[in-house]
Scaffold this motif. Structure first.
Motif, PDB file in Angstrom:
ATOM      1  N   CYS A  80      -1.724   2.248  -5.128  1.00  0.00           N
ATOM      2  CA  CYS A  80      -1.068   1.198  -4.321  1.00  0.00           C
ATOM      3  C   CYS A  80      -0.412   0.128  -5.207  1.00  0.00           C
ATOM      4  O   CYS A  80      -0.997  -0.321  -6.199  1.00  0.00           O
ATOM      5  CB  CYS A  80      -2.072   0.537  -3.388  1.00  0.00           C
ATOM      6  N   CYS A 110      -8.141  -0.401  -0.238  1.00  0.00           N
ATOM      7  CA  CYS A 110      -7.804   0.159   1.081  1.00  0.00           C
ATOM      8  C   CYS A 110      -8.244   1.617   1.199  1.00  0.00           C
ATOM      9  O   CYS A 110      -8.244   2.180   2.289  1.00  0.00           O
ATOM     10  CB  CYS A 110      -6.305   0.034   1.358  1.00  0.00           C
ATOM     11  N   HIS A 135       0.822  -1.212   0.000  1.00  0.00           N
ATOM     12  CA  HIS A 135       0.000   0.000   0.000  1.00  0.00           C
ATOM     13  C   HIS A 135       0.853   1.257   0.000  1.00  0.00           C
ATOM     14  O   HIS A 135       0.540   2.251   0.652  1.00  0.00           O
ATOM     15  CB  HIS A 135      -1.029  -0.052   1.145  1.00  0.00           C
ATOM     16  N   CYS A 148      -7.369   1.813  -4.774  1.00  0.00           N
ATOM     17  CA  CYS A 148      -7.129   0.517  -4.121  1.00  0.00           C
ATOM     18  C   CYS A 148      -8.287   0.258  -3.152  1.00  0.00           C
ATOM     19  O   CYS A 148      -8.834   1.208  -2.591  1.00  0.00           O
ATOM     20  CB  CYS A 148      -5.808   0.589  -3.362  1.00  0.00           C
TER      21      CYS A 148
HETATM   22 ZN   LIG Z   1      -3.960   0.183  -0.857  1.00  0.00          ZN
END
Ligand SMILES: [Zn+2]
Length: 295
Positions: free
Chosen positions: A174, A169, A158, A167
């Motif tokens: 990332c 996340c 990340h 991403c």
């Molecule tokens: Zn990420």
């Protein structure tokens, strides 16, 4: 010379639980089961896998390693997006169910211990282990110690390598989006409209000359070299060990990666890039080593 007593190592992965017994420097009596997501059901699966082996091998301790953010001191699985737990008191749960001391650890840091720790053929002072599996993360060895930082160190997957895509996340750019096994499979599937079964499938098609697969593979290698260049600049590892399922591609991955990384570096220390000696077993071997260390 007295041999160390046998210890058990368990690697709880996103899809399978792998167990093995480390005895005389070898991994024996291995088995695998699908991973239950519920921690209580998981501790039952562990009991089925671990207890017969403890009797058979007269084992003295067990180490269990899990993915995500792990606080080894408190024995807590802080967060696993893959397995869906948050602040799960795993060590207490497993210790109670197994009726023996359990060393709880993190899968990638345990793999680094197996590959780069005191029991490995070489134990460099500064090194990194990069796990290229379904996801992508790393463990850092700094001045001879594996850096945990409360379980948050080593999230190489990340780091922003500049591609601008979102991403899961929540961040953009990332490394994991382009270079993880799941990321590569998803990208090739989007390009071809055909089902793609993991990074192995991408590697196989790329080696056979498929243009779309080659483009996905090249993007992954380029992004990974970008991430590693940052890692080299910051931590100056002597060795970078590449493990996880994607590393099974061997020279198809390591040769272009090494070349591309070399092009990105100037005065930096150039690390030796190599595949994990224990292959896909590194995490469960590391789990058994944790058991030796901590119990
Ligand atoms: Zn990420």
């Amino acid at each position: 010379m007295s041999a160390l007593p046998a210890t058990l190592g368990v690697d709880v992965g996103g899809t399978t639980v792998k167990v093995g017994v480390l005895a005389g420097g070898r991994l024996v009596d291995t088995a695998e089961r699908p991973t239950p997501r519920d921690p209580d059901v998981l501790s039952g699966t562990l009991a089925e896998l671990v207890l017969p082996r403890v009797s058979r091998h007269d084992a003295t301790a067990v180490g269990v390693v899990v993915p995500g953010v792990v606080d080894e001191h408190r024995g807590v699985g802080v967060l696993s997006a893959t397995l869906g737990w948050r602040d799960a008191p795993l060590r207490a749960l497993f210790t109670e169910r197994l009726g023996m001391p359990v060393a709880l650890g993190h899968d990638v840091r345990a793999a680094a211990l197996a590959e780069l720790g005191p029991s490995a053929p070489s134990a460099p002072q500064d090194a990194a282990f990069v796990a290229l599996g379904t996801g992508l993360s790393a463990a850092l060895v700094l001045d001879g110690r594996i850096r945990a930082a409360g379980g948050l160190a080593g999230e190489l997957g990340h780091c922003d390598v500049g591609h601008g895509q979102l991403c899961p996340c929540g961040a953009t750019g990332c490394l994991e989006v382009l270079a993880s096994g799941a990321g590569m499979a998803r990208r090739l599937q989007q390009r071809t409209g055909e089902p793609v079964v993991g990074a192995e499938d991408v590697a196989r098609r790329a080696a056979a000359g498929d243009a779309a697969a080659r483009a996905v593979w090249d993007d992954a290698v380029d992004a990974l070299s970008h991430g590693l260049a940052w890692l080299v600049g910051i931590a100056a590892p002597e060795v970078v060990v590449v493990g996880g399922g994607v590393a099974a591609a061997g020279a198809q991955l390591l040769e272009p990666l090494s070349e591309r990384l070399d092009q990105r570096l100037s005065f930096h220390r150039r690390p030796v890039l190599r595949a994990a000696r224990w292959g896909a077993d590194a995490a469960r071997v590391g789990a058994a080593l944790l058991a030796q260390e901590r119990t």
